[in-house]
Design a protein around this motif. Structure first.
Motif, mmCIF file in Angstrom:
data_model
loop_
_atom_site.group_PDB
_atom_site.id
_atom_site.type_symbol
_atom_site.label_atom_id
_atom_site.label_comp_id
_atom_site.label_asym_id
_atom_site.label_seq_id
_atom_site.Cartn_x
_atom_site.Cartn_y
_atom_site.Cartn_z
ATOM 1 N N ASP A 83 0.812 -1.217 0.000
ATOM 2 C CA ASP A 83 0.000 0.000 0.000
ATOM 3 C C ASP A 83 0.847 1.270 0.000
ATOM 4 N N GLU A 84 2.175 1.121 -0.136
ATOM 5 C CA GLU A 84 3.061 2.275 -0.161
ATOM 6 C C GLU A 84 3.789 2.438 -1.494
ATOM 7 N N LEU A 85 4.173 1.314 -2.116
ATOM 8 C CA LEU A 85 5.015 1.375 -3.312
ATOM 9 C C LEU A 85 4.420 0.591 -4.469
ATOM 10 N N GLN A 86 4.824 0.980 -5.673
ATOM 11 C CA GLN A 86 4.401 0.278 -6.878
ATOM 12 C C GLN A 86 5.544 0.253 -7.885
ATOM 13 N N SER A 136 -13.609 -8.620 8.102
ATOM 14 C CA SER A 136 -12.757 -9.732 8.555
ATOM 15 C C SER A 136 -11.924 -9.344 9.768
ATOM 16 N N VAL A 137 -11.346 -8.140 9.731
ATOM 17 C CA VAL A 137 -10.539 -7.674 10.857
ATOM 18 C C VAL A 137 -11.395 -7.564 12.109
ATOM 19 N N PHE A 138 -12.607 -7.021 11.975
ATOM 20 C CA PHE A 138 -13.495 -6.856 13.130
ATOM 21 C C PHE A 138 -13.818 -8.201 13.772
ATOM 22 N N VAL A 139 -14.216 -9.170 12.961
ATOM 23 C CA VAL A 139 -14.575 -10.492 13.492
ATOM 24 C C VAL A 139 -13.371 -11.151 14.151
ATOM 25 N N LYS A 140 -12.201 -11.019 13.536
ATOM 26 C CA LYS A 140 -10.984 -11.613 14.096
ATOM 27 C C LYS A 140 -10.649 -10.996 15.448
ATOM 28 N N MET A 141 -10.866 -9.692 15.589
ATOM 29 C CA MET A 141 -10.547 -9.000 16.837
ATOM 30 C C MET A 141 -11.317 -9.571 18.029
ATOM 31 N N PHE A 142 -12.543 -10.014 17.782
ATOM 32 C CA PHE A 142 -13.396 -10.480 18.883
ATOM 33 C C PHE A 142 -13.496 -12.002 18.964
ATOM 34 N N LYS A 143 -12.714 -12.686 18.126
ATOM 35 C CA LYS A 143 -12.760 -14.145 18.117
ATOM 36 C C LYS A 143 -12.402 -14.704 19.490
ATOM 37 N N ILE A 160 -16.554 1.005 15.233
ATOM 38 C CA ILE A 160 -15.190 0.719 14.778
ATOM 39 C C ILE A 160 -14.515 2.035 14.422
ATOM 40 N N VAL A 161 -13.337 2.262 14.983
ATOM 41 C CA VAL A 161 -12.516 3.418 14.621
ATOM 42 C C VAL A 161 -11.347 2.886 13.796
ATOM 43 N N TYR A 162 -11.219 3.343 12.570
ATOM 44 C CA TYR A 162 -10.202 2.775 11.686
ATOM 45 C C TYR A 162 -9.709 3.810 10.681
ATOM 46 N N THR A 163 -8.543 3.538 10.139
ATOM 47 C CA THR A 163 -7.971 4.375 9.080
ATOM 48 C C THR A 163 -7.981 3.577 7.789
ATOM 49 N N GLN A 164 -8.493 4.204 6.734
ATOM 50 C CA GLN A 164 -8.576 3.546 5.428
ATOM 51 C C GLN A 164 -7.911 4.419 4.374
ATOM 52 N N LYS A 165 -7.102 3.804 3.541
ATOM 53 C CA LYS A 165 -6.495 4.512 2.423
ATOM 54 C C LYS A 165 -7.383 4.364 1.197
ATOM 55 N N TYR A 166 -7.381 5.407 0.368
ATOM 56 C CA TYR A 166 -8.131 5.384 -0.873
ATOM 57 C C TYR A 166 -7.189 5.701 -2.026
ATOM 58 N N ARG A 167 -7.305 4.939 -3.084
ATOM 59 C CA ARG A 167 -6.479 5.113 -4.278
ATOM 60 C C ARG A 167 -7.393 5.190 -5.485
ATOM 61 N N LEU A 168 -7.275 6.270 -6.240
ATOM 62 C CA LEU A 168 -8.134 6.487 -7.408
ATOM 63 C C LEU A 168 -9.607 6.412 -7.016
ATOM 64 N N GLY A 169 -9.917 6.936 -5.826
ATOM 65 C CA GLY A 169 -11.308 7.026 -5.387
ATOM 66 C C GLY A 169 -11.908 5.774 -4.805
ATOM 67 N N PRO A 171 -11.452 2.289 -1.885
ATOM 68 C CA PRO A 171 -10.689 1.770 -0.734
ATOM 69 C C PRO A 171 -9.515 0.932 -1.220
ATOM 70 N N PHE A 172 -8.367 1.149 -0.574
ATOM 71 C CA PHE A 172 -7.133 0.510 -1.032
ATOM 72 C C PHE A 172 -6.385 -0.046 0.168
ATOM 73 N N SER A 173 -5.994 -1.287 0.109
ATOM 74 C CA SER A 173 -5.218 -1.972 1.140
ATOM 75 C C SER A 173 -6.074 -2.290 2.364
ATOM 76 N N MET A 174 -5.458 -2.973 3.315
ATOM 77 C CA MET A 174 -6.147 -3.352 4.538
ATOM 78 C C MET A 174 -6.373 -2.123 5.416
ATOM 79 N N PRO A 175 -7.562 -1.987 6.010
ATOM 80 C CA PRO A 175 -7.779 -0.884 6.949
ATOM 81 C C PRO A 175 -7.002 -1.135 8.235
#
Length: 397
Positions: A83-86, A136-143, A160-169, A171-175
């Motif tokens: 999510d940083e390099l290409q 998936s992350v949310f469910v895993k957190m409370f497993k 849920i408080v989370y950070t999400q990246k957006y690329r070309l409008g 959602p991009f990569s794991m939150p």
């Protein structure tokens, strides 16, 4: 964001071409990709060792773009590695293909999602946000802490408080989830992400029960995990999607956790390589091995701490060491973020840091439960859902 559009649109303006999105094929090597696209193989061989190994970490579901002109001639290809390099393959004015590693331009939002449960949290989160990763992350957190298939009532809320990246409008990569809370029959269960990247309850007890151990005795880290860094001497971007442990040739390599070997073989970059799939969905990788332990192969079950191979110098390696990687799906994560702590709980300065994180997150939870954010559209490219966008951080090019 504008710079990435300019990067893509410039060839279109000059050559009247178009952008063709595609996904990276599962199991396809970079060399095979170049052959399939009839591109010169020197594109790969002109890369240095570290960047050649980087091509082996391209996620199989990576969203790539190819710019072609009106004669179907390839002018540019963009292939995300994380999510940083290409990787950017481009045609120079001298009609020669070159490649370089460049940063991904993305926008980053920290969001608070308030959502009353209607069916199951996973399904409701996907329906509201369109993000299977967040669900998936949310469910895993409370497993192991909350049974979402029984015990809750329709209307019980989650936050849920989370950070999400957006690329070309999009959602991009794991939150990156900072914290979450679910209220079941009036009782709140909370989870907090500490500075070490692990999840803990309000008292500082670690939530994750499937914990990994360092895969080598008396570990000596010679190179850490980084998604992106700018090399001040080479004047280019580098990444190291794993942790290197320096050790003598023949040093036993241990399985970091229980699992089943999904791959044991040779790759040009990583040499003798083994991958182990674990029950919590993560996959560990052990590269540059001298040899595998006798009798061990793809399909074998292994236990945590079991010897699986021996430190070597195979593949594109500058000296004997173990390159240790960890993957969620096909995306590399920092292996040290899921290692078992030597001591349980927090004390001293670390405890004060955790309490500050917990108290800040509790304030966000109280605000969400109190305000119950009104339903409003979240950008023109996103589904409408309960969300409070708190911060916006454009990532510099």
């Amino acid at each position: 964001m504008g710079r990435i559009f300019a990067l893509l649109l410039l060839p279109l303006l000059l050559f009247g071409g178009s952008v063709k999105p595609f996904k990276w094929n599962d199991g396809e090597s970079f060399l095979t990709f170049l052959e399939r696209k009839k591109l010169p193989l020197r594109i790969y061989y002109n890369l240095d060792k570290e960047d050649q190994k980087l091509t082996e970490d391209i996620p199989y579901n990576a969203n790539c773009q190819m710019v072609v002109d009106n004669k179907k001639f390839i002018r540019q290809i963009l292939i995300p590695v994380n999510d940083e390099l290409q990787l950017q393959i481009y045609l120079t004015p001298k009609r020669r293909y070159e490649i370089k590693v460049i940063p991904i331009v993305s926008q980053e939002y920290t969001e608070t999602l308030y959502l009353p449960i209607k069916t199951l949290p996973y399904d409701d989160i996907v329906k509201m946000t369109g993000s299977k990763n967040l669900a998936s992350v949310f469910v895993k957190m409370f497993k192991g802490k909350v049974d979402f298939r029984k015990g809750f009532r329709v209307g019980d809320p989650i936050v849920i408080v989370y950070t999400q990246k957006y690329r070309l409008g999009k959602p991009f990569s794991m939150p990156e989830v900072h914290g979450a809370v679910v209220e079941i029959n009036g009782k709140k269960v909370t989870v907090y992400r500490h500075a070490d990247g692990r999840f803990y309850d309000a008292k500082g007890a670690q939530y994750e029960k499937f914990l990994f151990r360092i895969p080598i005795r008396n570990p000596r880290i010679t190179s850490g995990f980084t998604k992106s860094r700018y090399h001040p001497v080479l004047h280019r971007y580098r990444a190291h999607l794993g942790v290197d442990f320096g050790a003598r040739p023949g040093t036993p390599i241990l399985s970091t956790g229980d699992g089943r070997i999904s791959f044991a073989g040779y790759s040009r970059g990583y040499g003798n390589t083994m991958k182990i799939r674990h029950s919590n969905g993560l996959t560990s990788l052990y590269a540059h091995q001298k040899s595998f332990r006798s009798g061990i192969h793809s399909g074998s079950s292994v236990k945590q701490g079991e010897v699986i191979g021996y430190v070597g110098n195979t593949g594109l390696s500058s000296g004997p060491h173990l390159h240790f990687g960890m993957y969620s799906g096909s995306s590399a994560i920092n292996p040290m973020s899921v290692m078992k702590k030597t001591t349980e709980g927090f004390s001293g300065k670390e405890r004060r840091v955790f309490i500050a994180i917990r108290d800040k997150m509790d304030a966000k939870f109280r605000k969400a439960f109190s305000n119950k954010p009104i339903r409003k559209p979240y950008f023109d490219f996103h589904e409408t859902y309960y969300v409070d966008s708190e911060t916006f951080k454009p990532k510099p090019f």
